[in-house]
Design an enzyme around this catalytic site. Structure first.
Site, PDB file in Angstrom:
ATOM      1  N   LYS A 115       0.816  -1.212   0.000  1.00  0.00           N
ATOM      2  CA  LYS A 115       0.000   0.000   0.000  1.00  0.00           C
ATOM      3  C   LYS A 115       0.850   1.264   0.000  1.00  0.00           C
ATOM      4  CE  LYS A 115      -4.225  -1.789   2.116  1.00  0.00           C
ATOM      5  NZ  LYS A 115      -5.223  -1.608   3.193  1.00  0.00           N
ATOM      6  N   LYS A 199      -5.578  -7.917  -7.844  1.00  0.00           N
ATOM      7  CA  LYS A 199      -6.807  -8.197  -7.104  1.00  0.00           C
ATOM      8  C   LYS A 199      -7.881  -7.162  -7.419  1.00  0.00           C
ATOM      9  CE  LYS A 199      -8.391  -8.995  -2.351  1.00  0.00           C
ATOM     10  NZ  LYS A 199      -8.024  -8.905  -0.915  1.00  0.00           N
ATOM     11  N   LYS A 202     -11.630  -1.834  -4.612  1.00  0.00           N
ATOM     12  CA  LYS A 202     -12.460  -0.635  -4.584  1.00  0.00           C
ATOM     13  C   LYS A 202     -11.661   0.605  -4.979  1.00  0.00           C
ATOM     14  CE  LYS A 202     -13.547  -1.807  -0.318  1.00  0.00           C
ATOM     15  NZ  LYS A 202     -14.061  -1.790   1.062  1.00  0.00           N
TER      16      LYS A 202
END
Length: 336
Positions: A115, A199, A202
């Protein structure tokens, strides 16, 4: 886990629309677990503020996730469903676990690296210690089973380490259970419709990368029609999917919704063109998701009722958490 009642804990962040990956990879499996175990399913809104977010949207996003849980079949009469921030003991136990966990353990957490990328120094401390809060989420209720995807398994392993170290450091064997990850189903990791190696997320800027639970039939059909594939027809054997990530992803989605193995799906469609398969897949997904979307709309039309259900769930969660936290405070030596 000797002496601890089996208990399942899991949750999702209220950040943006829930999508097909959330449903197939998690929520649908929760429905099976609530038939077998005592379950707590949480909207982890404390985790949601570890990255940039809009405070004006968070409460409504939390209601939307609550509505998605219930519309998908999570039963608030059978499972405890609540917002994480409504149970302050999560934060209290997380601080104690911050003093148990070791920097070296957190440095090994691959999700932070993924991230943060090259911006690790600019990330919040909350994002870095996210797995410690996740351990507190689980162990506050003495959770024994945690349904997760492969990418979260490392966080459950950290929770296991923290539980063992707490028990050993304070001389309280078996105080916390050592939780086990549960990885279920054909489609534990649904991939992007635009990139079979990434993956479904959102946060992906492309709406065409995911199927949202609230998408209408035309939108779902269009997204599958535009989904990336290769020029070859569908293969005959499951092994051939290993080198074809986009094909593998679409076949996995079909298999999950029909409760079949991927080979059974290929037996039905092998040698066919993707245009035909995508049409059949879109029809299947629409038939499964349309009732969920309709029920979500009904629930969201009455936010006061959703808030009432959340508060009731929080009261039920605190009934478990408060006595556990009182014991923890005594064990660590705080004035009680």
């Amino acid at each position: 886990m000797s002496g601890h009642e089996p208990l399942v804990f899991s949750g999702m962040q209220p950040t943006g629309n829930l999508h097909l990956g959330n449903y197939l990879g998690a929520i649908r499996n929760w429905l099976k677990l609530q038939e077998q175990y005592r379950c707590l399913y949480c909207m982890v809104d404390m985790h949601a503020i570890t990255v940039d977010y809009d405070p004006k949207q968070l409460a409504q996003a939390t209601r939307e996730v609550m509505a998605a849980y219930i519309a998908s079949g999570v039963d608030p009469k059978r499972s405890i469903v609540f917002a994480q921030s409504q149970v302050r003991e999560h934060a209290e136990l997380a601080w104690i676990f911050n003093c148990i966990a070791r920097v070296g353990w957190l440095n090994r957490m691959t999700q932070f690296k993924d991230k943060a990328g090259k911006n690790a120094e600019k990330m919040s401390v909350g994002l870095y210690t996210y797995p410690v809060l996740m351990a507190a989420d689980i162990l506050l209720y003495r959770g024994t089973h945690v349904p997760v995807g492969d990418d979260q398994k490392q966080h459950v392993e950290l929770a296991r380490d923290i539980a063992q170290k707490f028990n050993n450091d304070y001389g309280v064997p078996n105080f916390f259970p050592v939780p086990d990850p549960i990885i279920q189903g054909t489609a534990t990791r649904i991939m992007s419709l635009r990139d079979g190696k990434a993956k479904m997320s959102k946060s992906d800027p492309s709406e065409y990368s995911r199927i949202n639970l609230t998408d209408d039939a035309d939108t779902i059909a269009t997204k599958f029609k535009k989904a990336k594939t290769d020029p070859l027809p569908l293969p005959e054997s499951e092994k051939e999917l290993d080198e074809r990530p986009e094909a593998n992803n679409l076949v996995s989605i079909y298999a999950a919704f029909t409760d079949k193995g991927k080979q059974a799906v290929l037996d039905e469609f092998k040698g066919g063109q993707f245009s035909t398969f995508k049409g059949a897949l879109a029809d299947l997904v629409v038939s499964k998701l349309s009732p969920i979307a309709a029920e979500m709309r009904r629930l969201l039309a009455d936010p006061a009722e959703l808030d009432r259900l959340m508060l009731r769930g929080a009261d039920q969660a605190r009934a478990i958490a408060v006595p556990v936290m009182a014991e923890v405070r005594r064990v660590v030596g705080w004035v009680t």
